[in-house]
Design a protein around this motif. Structure first.
Motif, mmCIF file in Angstrom:
data_model
loop_
_atom_site.group_PDB
_atom_site.id
_atom_site.type_symbol
_atom_site.label_atom_id
_atom_site.label_comp_id
_atom_site.label_asym_id
_atom_site.label_seq_id
_atom_site.Cartn_x
_atom_site.Cartn_y
_atom_site.Cartn_z
ATOM 1 N N LEU A 62 66.647 20.497 9.699
ATOM 2 C CA LEU A 62 66.305 19.748 10.906
ATOM 3 C C LEU A 62 64.921 19.112 10.816
ATOM 4 N N ASP A 92 67.800 15.752 23.791
ATOM 5 C CA ASP A 92 69.244 15.971 23.765
ATOM 6 C C ASP A 92 69.492 17.402 24.254
ATOM 7 N N ASP A 94 72.155 18.913 25.237
ATOM 8 C CA ASP A 94 73.323 19.578 24.640
ATOM 9 C C ASP A 94 72.917 20.224 23.317
ATOM 10 N N GLU A 95 72.132 19.501 22.532
ATOM 11 C CA GLU A 95 71.650 20.051 21.268
ATOM 12 C C GLU A 95 70.710 21.234 21.516
ATOM 13 N N GLU A 98 72.705 24.273 22.189
ATOM 14 C CA GLU A 98 73.259 24.829 20.947
ATOM 15 C C GLU A 98 72.195 25.593 20.165
ATOM 16 N N LEU A 99 70.986 25.042 20.095
ATOM 17 C CA LEU A 99 69.902 25.715 19.369
ATOM 18 C C LEU A 99 69.527 27.037 20.034
#
Length: 117
Positions: A62, A92, A94-95, A98-99
């Motif tokens: 990343l 983001d 949504d990202e 997830e993280l």
């Protein structure tokens, strides 16, 4: 809702997660013992960000792929933790969710991970 409130909501939605201050910043813990996400607002660089536990190789991928959004945090970066800037033009979320979930999975016991959707 500001970035800290959004991050807090994501962290506290996970099973048996608590928040407390550490070094003047909010940190989220699994069962009050092991940190998985740390907020970072005043760490010598005037940037708003968070640091989180990350799966092996995620930090390198990343940060290497988008150094404007990701970084290797001090103190915990050598353990593979990931830094994520929250003061970029378009976060983001949504990202980020997830993280945060991935960070939780790195730290939480299997019995709690099994409770995730």
């Amino acid at each position: 809702m500001d970035a800290l409130d959004r991050l807090r909501a994501l962290c506290l939605a996970l099973p048996e997660t608590t928040e407390r201050l550490s070094h003047g910043e909010p940190v989220w813990f699994v069962r009050g013992k092991k940190a998985f996400v740390m907020f970072a607002d005043h760490h010598h660089d005037d940037r708003r960000a968070f640091w989180c536990a990350a799966p092996a190789g995620a930090q390198e991928a990343l940060v290497g792929g988008d150094p404007e959004r990701f970084f290797r945090p001090p103190y915990v970066g050598h353990r593979g933790w990931l830094g994520v800037y929250l003061d970029v033009p378009e976060v983001d979320w949504d990202e980020v969710a997830e993280l945060v979930a991935d960070a939780y999975r790195q730290i939480a016991p299997k019995s709690l991970i099994a409770r995730l959707p």
